[in-house]
Design a protein around this motif. Structure first.
Motif, PDB file in Angstrom:
ATOM      1  N   ILE A   1      -9.234  -4.322  -7.846  1.00 16.21           N
ATOM      2  CA  ILE A   1     -10.631  -4.531  -7.087  1.00 16.21           C
ATOM      3  C   ILE A   1     -10.960  -3.152  -6.809  1.00 16.21           C
ATOM      4  CG2 ILE A   1     -11.706  -5.314  -4.828  1.00 16.21           C
ATOM      5  CD1 ILE A   1      -9.961  -7.838  -5.422  1.00 16.21           C
ATOM      6  N   LEU A   2      -9.967  -2.264  -6.187  1.00 20.99           N
ATOM      7  CA  LEU A   2      -9.996  -0.894  -5.919  1.00 20.99           C
ATOM      8  C   LEU A   2     -10.174   0.134  -6.817  1.00 20.99           C
ATOM      9  CD1 LEU A   2      -9.805   0.081  -2.882  1.00 20.99           C
ATOM     10  CD2 LEU A   2      -7.441   0.531  -3.392  1.00 20.99           C
ATOM     11  N   LEU A   3      -9.724  -0.106  -8.109  1.00 23.12           N
ATOM     12  CA  LEU A   3      -9.712   0.921  -9.226  1.00 23.12           C
ATOM     13  C   LEU A   3     -10.924   1.463  -9.552  1.00 23.12           C
ATOM     14  CD1 LEU A   3      -7.144  -0.186 -11.811  1.00 23.12           C
ATOM     15  CD2 LEU A   3      -7.183   2.018 -10.491  1.00 23.12           C
ATOM     16  N   GLY A   4     -12.125   0.701  -9.529  1.00 22.98           N
ATOM     17  CA  GLY A   4     -13.585   1.139 -10.025  1.00 22.98           C
ATOM     18  C   GLY A   4     -13.879   2.132  -9.003  1.00 22.98           C
ATOM     19  N   GLU A   5     -13.538   2.197  -7.575  1.00 26.74           N
ATOM     20  CA  GLU A   5     -13.979   3.044  -6.709  1.00 26.74           C
ATOM     21  C   GLU A   5     -13.136   4.038  -6.431  1.00 26.74           C
ATOM     22  OE1 GLU A   5     -15.075   0.718  -3.338  1.00 26.74           O
ATOM     23  OE2 GLU A   5     -16.385  -0.656  -4.578  1.00 26.74           O
TER      24      GLU A   5
ATOM     25  N   ALA B   1      -1.474   1.074 -13.180  1.00 22.15           N
ATOM     26  CA  ALA B   1      -1.808   1.887 -12.309  1.00 22.15           C
ATOM     27  C   ALA B   1      -0.875   1.433 -11.157  1.00 22.15           C
ATOM     28  CB  ALA B   1      -3.438   1.600 -11.865  1.00 22.15           C
ATOM     29  N   VAL B   2      -0.778   0.490 -10.673  1.00 20.56           N
ATOM     30  CA  VAL B   2       0.311   0.222  -9.354  1.00 20.56           C
ATOM     31  C   VAL B   2       1.599   0.540  -9.585  1.00 20.56           C
ATOM     32  CG1 VAL B   2       1.444  -1.694  -8.268  1.00 20.56           C
ATOM     33  CG2 VAL B   2      -0.992  -1.499  -8.420  1.00 20.56           C
ATOM     34  N   THR B   3       2.094   0.306 -11.009  1.00 15.27           N
ATOM     35  CA  THR B   3       3.723   0.666 -11.332  1.00 15.27           C
ATOM     36  C   THR B   3       3.717   1.929 -11.604  1.00 15.27           C
ATOM     37  OG1 THR B   3       3.275  -0.044 -13.555  1.00 15.27           O
ATOM     38  CG2 THR B   3       4.268  -1.882 -11.951  1.00 15.27           C
TER      39      THR B   3
ATOM     40  N   ALA C   1      -5.915   4.307  -1.241  1.00 13.63           N
ATOM     41  CA  ALA C   1      -5.862   3.544  -0.180  1.00 13.63           C
ATOM     42  C   ALA C   1      -4.508   2.780  -0.116  1.00 13.63           C
ATOM     43  CB  ALA C   1      -7.083   2.493  -0.054  1.00 13.63           C
ATOM     44  N   LEU C   2      -4.217   2.449  -1.479  1.00 17.75           N
ATOM     45  CA  LEU C   2      -2.806   1.863  -1.663  1.00 17.75           C
ATOM     46  C   LEU C   2      -1.593   2.719  -1.528  1.00 17.75           C
ATOM     47  CD1 LEU C   2      -3.779  -1.054  -3.941  1.00 17.75           C
ATOM     48  CD2 LEU C   2      -3.460  -1.202  -1.739  1.00 17.75           C
ATOM     49  N   ARG C   3      -1.717   3.820  -1.733  1.00 17.97           N
ATOM     50  CA  ARG C   3      -0.889   4.847  -1.961  1.00 17.97           C
ATOM     51  C   ARG C   3       0.605   4.675  -0.849  1.00 17.97           C
ATOM     52  NH1 ARG C   3      -0.553   8.379  -5.999  1.00 17.97           N
ATOM     53  NH2 ARG C   3       1.016   9.838  -5.816  1.00 17.97           N
ATOM     54  N   PRO C   4       0.187   4.694   0.442  1.00 17.98           N
ATOM     55  CA  PRO C   4       1.439   4.642   1.358  1.00 17.98           C
ATOM     56  C   PRO C   4       2.127   3.343   1.133  1.00 17.98           C
ATOM     57  CG  PRO C   4      -0.830   5.204   2.383  1.00 17.98           C
ATOM     58  CD  PRO C   4      -1.184   4.998   1.119  1.00 17.98           C
ATOM     59  N   LYS C   5       1.596   2.357   0.883  1.00 18.83           N
ATOM     60  CA  LYS C   5       2.234   0.946   0.660  1.00 18.83           C
ATOM     61  C   LYS C   5       3.184   1.330  -0.687  1.00 18.83           C
ATOM     62  CE  LYS C   5       2.427  -3.526   1.036  1.00 18.83           C
ATOM     63  NZ  LYS C   5       1.315  -4.207   0.935  1.00 18.83           N
TER      64      LYS C   5
ATOM     65  N   MET D   1      -0.800  -7.531  -4.908  1.00 16.65           N
ATOM     66  CA  MET D   1      -0.763  -6.161  -5.280  1.00 16.65           C
ATOM     67  C   MET D   1      -1.688  -5.764  -6.281  1.00 16.65           C
ATOM     68  SD  MET D   1      -0.432  -3.006  -4.276  1.00 16.65           S
ATOM     69  CE  MET D   1       0.605  -3.163  -2.897  1.00 16.65           C
ATOM     70  N   THR D   2      -1.435  -6.423  -7.310  1.00 17.41           N
ATOM     71  CA  THR D   2      -2.256  -6.209  -8.610  1.00 17.41           C
ATOM     72  C   THR D   2      -3.575  -6.436  -8.566  1.00 17.41           C
ATOM     73  OG1 THR D   2      -0.048  -6.836  -9.683  1.00 17.41           O
ATOM     74  CG2 THR D   2      -1.993  -6.383 -11.202  1.00 17.41           C
ATOM     75  N   CYS D   3      -4.013  -7.625  -7.917  1.00 19.60           N
ATOM     76  CA  CYS D   3      -5.247  -8.066  -7.545  1.00 19.60           C
ATOM     77  C   CYS D   3      -6.184  -6.934  -6.782  1.00 19.60           C
ATOM     78  CB  CYS D   3      -5.426  -9.222  -6.835  1.00 19.60           C
ATOM     79  SG  CYS D   3      -6.729 -10.166  -6.961  1.00 19.60           S
TER      80      CYS D   3
END
Ligand code: ISQ
Length: 154
Positions: free
Chosen positions: A76-80, A141-143, A86-90, A70-72
């Motif tokens: 990868i996504l954060l730049g764009e 960002a994830v947490t 895109a990860l929000r629902p999860k 998840m962190t990985c």
């Protein structure tokens, strides 16, 4: 040079190294968490009900891989996608799950420290301050999304 790499590239590089021996690093990650916070064992049903030593527990690897991947993915996504839409629902779903399992904000600090220590030990000479910053940024960002949702539903 390492200086010219994006955070996504830095995390992808470290992920390649980590994957070579994912089981070992996943176990080290968990053992570090329990070393810092022994009561955290109570949070995981497969630890609570288990009679085998942690390092022999088959559920441990897959759980640790959830945090690594998840962190990985987020890095990868954060730049764009700085909001991680895109990860929000999860991540919102994960917020609910963590409330159900009685996770508190302080647990996230323990896991962050254990994650960065695990990566440092896995990467050895390849570990760098910029890699650490890249993983830390993605983890935060994830947490943040998970914790905000935990506070909203609690
Ligand atoms: C939190 N959520 C899922 C899996 C985990 C594995 C290790 C540490 C924390 C975790």
């Amino acid at each position: 040079s390492a200086e010219s790499k994006s955070n996504a590239e830095l995390v992808k590089d470290s992920w390649r190294v980590l994957k070579r021996d994912a089981g070992t690093h996943a176990t080290a990650f968990f053992l570090k968490i329990f070393e810092i916070a022994p009561t955290a064992k109570q949070l995981f049903s497969f630890m609570r009900d288990s009679t085998v030593p942690a390092e022999a527990n088959p559920h441990l690897k897959s759980h640790a891989l959830v945090v690594f991947t998840m962190t990985c993915e987020a890095a990868i996504l954060l730049g764009e996608d700085p909001t991680l839409a895109a990860l929000r629902p999860k991540l919102l779903e994960m917020g609910h799950t963590h409330v159900v399992h009685k996770v508190i904000d302080e647990h996230f600090d323990v896991v962050k420290y254990a994650l960065l220590e695990t990566l440092k030990e896995a990467l050895k000479d390849e570990w760098s301050p910029s890699m650490k910053a890249a993983w830390a940024e993605a983890y935060d960002a994830v947490t943040k999304i998970i914790k905000d949702e935990m506070h909203a539903v609690r």
